[in-house]
Design an enzyme around this catalytic site. Structure first.
Site, short mmCIF file in Angstrom:
data_model
loop_
_atom_site.label_atom_id
_atom_site.label_comp_id
_atom_site.label_asym_id
_atom_site.label_seq_id
_atom_site.Cartn_x
_atom_site.Cartn_y
_atom_site.Cartn_z
CG HIS B 63 -2.03 1.02 1.11
ND1 HIS B 63 -3.33 0.77 1.46
CD2 HIS B 63 -2.02 2.31 0.65
CE1 HIS B 63 -4.07 1.85 1.24
NE2 HIS B 63 -3.29 2.80 0.76
CG LEU B 66 4.88 4.69 -5.91
CD1 LEU B 66 5.56 3.66 -6.80
CD2 LEU B 66 5.79 5.08 -4.75
NE ARG B 67 0.70 11.68 -3.40
CZ ARG B 67 -0.33 11.08 -2.79
NH1 ARG B 67 -1.19 10.36 -3.49
NH2 ARG B 67 -0.51 11.20 -1.49
CG ASN B 97 -4.70 7.74 -4.70
OD1 ASN B 97 -3.69 7.07 -4.92
ND2 ASN B 97 -4.86 8.46 -3.60
CG ASP B 155 -6.31 3.78 -0.75
OD1 ASP B 155 -6.99 3.67 0.27
OD2 ASP B 155 -5.17 4.29 -0.76
CG HIS B 182 -10.27 4.45 1.93
ND1 HIS B 182 -9.15 5.23 1.98
CD2 HIS B 182 -11.17 5.02 2.75
CE1 HIS B 182 -9.36 6.25 2.82
NE2 HIS B 182 -10.59 6.14 3.29
CG HIS B 235 -5.80 2.46 5.16
ND1 HIS B 235 -7.17 2.47 5.23
CD2 HIS B 235 -5.48 3.10 4.02
CE1 HIS B 235 -7.64 3.11 4.17
NE2 HIS B 235 -6.64 3.49 3.42
CG ASP B 308 -2.04 5.00 3.37
OD1 ASP B 308 -1.92 5.24 2.15
OD2 ASP B 308 -3.01 5.38 4.04
CG PHE B 326 -6.98 13.07 4.67
CD1 PHE B 326 -7.27 13.06 6.03
CD2 PHE B 326 -7.94 13.57 3.80
CE1 PHE B 326 -8.49 13.52 6.51
CE2 PHE B 326 -9.17 14.04 4.27
CZ PHE B 326 -9.44 14.01 5.63
#
Lengths: 336, 430
Positions: B63, B66-67, B97, B155, B182, B235, B308, B326
């Site tokens: 989890h 890596l954007r 995401n 997620d 999630h 998570h 995460d 977050f």
């Protein structure tokens, strides 16, 4: 550094009474949660001393001459701003106004950049109203100026809390042992929180009254009493503080209708008639007449609403004076 | 070109997949584990002296964020994988995401291409459950599976619509892929930015109730019971959530779950100074929730330890608590944090903890990894369990710095990380 612990300033009542030896050291006023009884009483004594200025024909004292106060308002509040402005002017300070819709700030300049920019012009005090809880605390960390919280989100509104408690003390002669009932949207109210901390510290008993959806049970664990029956709560109340009910709470389904709210939690003359005859009726303003407070009660003999407003000036003068004095003792600003 | 052989000599070999815990040598050759034994001859191999160290299968974090694509200033597949190997991880699964979301074949292929160009560890993409992660229409799950997606998740948020979640579980089961959920009912969480409770009330911050997690797990378990589909709770953070998973497992449902270091070490009181490095979703909970999560790890209810890892730029995390995004980063400090949470208090031993960082996560995603059996991929982590060090975010390889553990004194550290037989990380002085 330890996980999970947030360092708190010692908050308990001071052992020594409010003697003359007390020295005010805070250069920020961020909330009442941290203040000791001694500090609260010191603010009140200072406010009493400063009240005299407002009775003069020339309503000014040069205590903060040459100092610059900035109203940094990210939320509309004409009255709070006027009160701070007038308080600063009575102490001969210069006042600047900065207001911005929060959205434009979020998208454009950050709060830090705004503060740094204004600070670079050579100012002494930020009076901050912000929709996000904790915003003044952040500024206090990175600014060398004094920071006064003029309302941060749903967190605290310390000067309003001080005003309310000062007004109660003026009318009742004491705080200790009083039953203070605060009615309304407790969950979203910064005024409720500031009142709660200050009143509890000075020995009053606070009861929160409102619908279950607007009064968090968690307050019980912090020492408040909770009731959902206004008539019952009013029986032994010395003070009732009516909070403004926001219309948008209805659309979010926290109560079914304004009519029902008024029926259950509105302060009417009939309700008041069953309370102690000398009960003090307060409201931090602005009032929704006919909703939380009936017009005849707002204007009636038990009401201290306008007195709260005039006391606001003295309290804000006291706070401005004290934090600035503390800042110059730190050597961070020019001597007064 | 043939990769040079490596002989890791004299370490404590812990391989939970086959119950091994003994001092010995590990020979890596041709990108595979060639032999395990005592006093193996070095031959031409580079010799690594691992005396006093633990030698284990490369750690797996299922989890991370890596954007890439979309927020490459916060992290990239290259920088995130560099952070991973520095933390001892040889495989990570990255969440979809991104901007745009990884919701089709092209997105999954893109991750593999970027990983091939610059990743220091294995990167396994998780595809979105629904198009654009909007929770309405199923994404092209089958084509993403063909491109190499290892699981599916929206997620950042849960799949809120029950009918959509029902179909997602049903459809993903056709490919034997798990849905990673999630778990947060958005209406009950109601825009909360921290756990609801006394601290939120004190701070005047909107709280997210722990029942938001419980409700979604409960609903999903009803669907899983009906469908028999593989389901994984991301998570986990609440005592009641852990209890629901425990009972579902006892009933034989194909359910797994994971937990982050912060839900084992920190509580909601940490938000008391409005420091946005304590703002994450799910939020930090109560002491009782932390205890329940620890217990869940110990008794095996919680299968995996994850980070995460959620990078965010300074300018974003400098926003007010209400507005800041977050998430925190964790790849480079996770291992000693698990040690602090689990081993130092005596709740677990190293083999037990490493199981939840190797073979268990590999099983959740059906990866042929997480073991040092002969013939397995030569993904190996060497850990100095006694190393004392201070977490310093300025030295992180991640592009972001949003980490609440800066300055913590910790014990235990990856000193060498080997991916497919190649040394991808070596601690300075090692």
């Amino acid at each position: 550094m330890t996980p999970g612990s947030s360092a708190e300033k010692p908050a308990g009542t001071a052992s020594a009474g409010p003697g003359n030896s007390f020295v005010w050291t805070r250069r920020h006023l961020l909330g009442l949660e941290d203040l000791s009884a001694e500090e609260l009483l010191y603010i009140f004594r200072t406010a009493e001393n400063l009240q005299e200025i407002s009775t003069r024909s020339v309503k000014k004292a040069p205590a903060l001459r040459g100092r610059v106060m900035v109203n940094l308002f990210f939320e509309d509040s004409t009255r709070t701003r006027m009160s701070f402005t007038l308080a600063a002017q009575r102490l001969a300070a210069d006042v600047l106004d900065f207001s911005a819709a929060r959205s434009s700030v979020t998208k454009g300049e950050s709060l830090r950049d705004t503060v740094r920019n204004i600070e670079a012009m050579g100012v002494d005090t930020f009076i901050i109203r912000h929709p996000a809880a904790g915003a003044p605390h952040a500024v206090a960390q990175y600014s060398r100026c004094c920071v006064i919280n003029a309302g941060d989100g749903q967190h605290e509104h310390p000067t309003q809390g001080l005003i309310d408690i000062f007004t109660i003390r003026e009318r009742k002669g004491r705080i200790e042992g009083l039953n203070v009932v605060i009615v309304g949207d407790i969950a979203h109210s910064r005024v409720a929180r500031s009142n709660f901390w200050g009143l509890t510290r000075l020995g009053a008993r606070v009861t929160f009254v409102g619908p279950t959806t607007l009064v968090p049970r968690a307050f019980e664990r912090l020492g408040a009493r909770i009731s959902h029956d206004l008539d019952e709560a009013l029986k032994d109340a010395d003070v009732v503080n009516m909070l403004r009910i926001q219309r948008e709470r209805m659309t979010s389904q926290e109560f079914p209708s304004t009519e029902e709210y008024v029926r259950l939690f509105g302060l009417t003359r009939e309700r008041l008639a069953r309370a102690k005859p000398d009960i003090l009726v307060m409201h931090p303003g602005p009032i929704n007449r006919g909703v939380e407070l009936a017009s005849d009660v707002a204007d009636g003999p038990n009401s201290s609403i306008l007195r709260q407003v005039s006391n606001g000036l003295a309290i804000r003068m006291a706070v401005l004076f004290l934090v600035n004095q503390a800042n110059s003792q730190d050597g961070a600003g020019p001597p007064g | 070109m043939r990769k040079p052989d490596i002989l890791i000599r004299g370490g404590r070999i812990i391989d939970p997949a086959c119950g091994r815990d003994a001092v010995g040598d590990v020979l890596l050759a041709g990108g595979k584990v060639a032999r395990i034994g005592e006093g193996l001859p070095a031959g031409d191999a580079e010799v690594v002296d691992a005396a006093g160290c633990i030698v284990c299968p490369g750690l797996i974090d299922i989890h991370v964020h890596l954007r890439e694509p979309g927020d490459e200033t916060e992290e990239t597949i290259a920088s995130g994988s560099a952070a991973a190997v520095a933390g001892g991880f040889t495989s990570v699964a990255c969440m979809p995401n991104t901007r745009p979301a990884l919701d089709d074949e092209t997105g999954i292929e893109f991750v593999y291409q970027q990983a091939a160009r610059g990743a220091l560890c294995h990167v396994f993409p998780v595809g979105a459950v629904t198009k654009g992660r909007e929770g309405r229409e199923l994404a092209e799950i089958g084509q993403m599976v063909r491109a190499g997606a290892v699981a599916f998740s929206d997620d950042g948020r849960g799949v809120e619509n029950t009918a959509v979640m029902f179909k997602a579980l049903q459809y993903a089961a056709m490919f034997d892929k798990p849905v990673l959920q999630h778990c947060e009912d958005p209406h009950i969480a109601g825009g909360g930015v921290m756990n609801s409770g006394v601290t939120a009330v004190r701070l005047g911050l909107p709280g997210a109730s722990p029942i938001a997690e419980e409700l979604m797990i409960q609903r999903d378990l009803t669907l899983v019971r009906e469908l028999g589909a593989r389901y994984h709770v991301c998570h986990i953070s609440t005592a009641r959530g852990v209890e629901l998973v425990r009972r579902a497992k006892a009933d034989g449902l194909p359910v797994t779950t994971e937990v982050c270091p912060h839900h084992l070490l920190l509580t909601e009181e940490a938000c008391g100074t409005y420091d946005t490095n304590y703002k994450m979703s799910p939020p930090l909970r109560s002491r009782a929730d932390v205890e329940a999560c620890l217990q869940g790890v110990v008794d095996g209810t919680i299968d995996c330890l994850v980070t995460d890892h959620a990078p965010h730029g300074l300018q974003e995390k400098e926003l007010e608590f209400l507005d800041a995004p977050f998430g925190i980063i964790g790849l480079e400090c996770a291992l000693p944090l698990y040690v602090k949470a689990l081993i130092e208090p005596g709740l677990m031993d190293w083999p037990g903890m490493l199981k939840r960082l190797t073979v268990s996560p590999a099983r959740v995603l059906s990866l042929a990894k997480g073991t040092l059996a002969e013939g397995a991929d030569a993904d190996v982590t060497i850990i100095d369990p006694q190393a004392r060090w201070t977490i310093d975010v300025r030295r992180f390889r991640s592009k972001s710095r949003n980490c609440p553990y800066d300055g913590w004194k910790v014990t235990g550290r990856a000193v060498m990380t080997i991916v497919s037989g190649q040394v991808r990380y070596r601690l300075e002085g090692w």
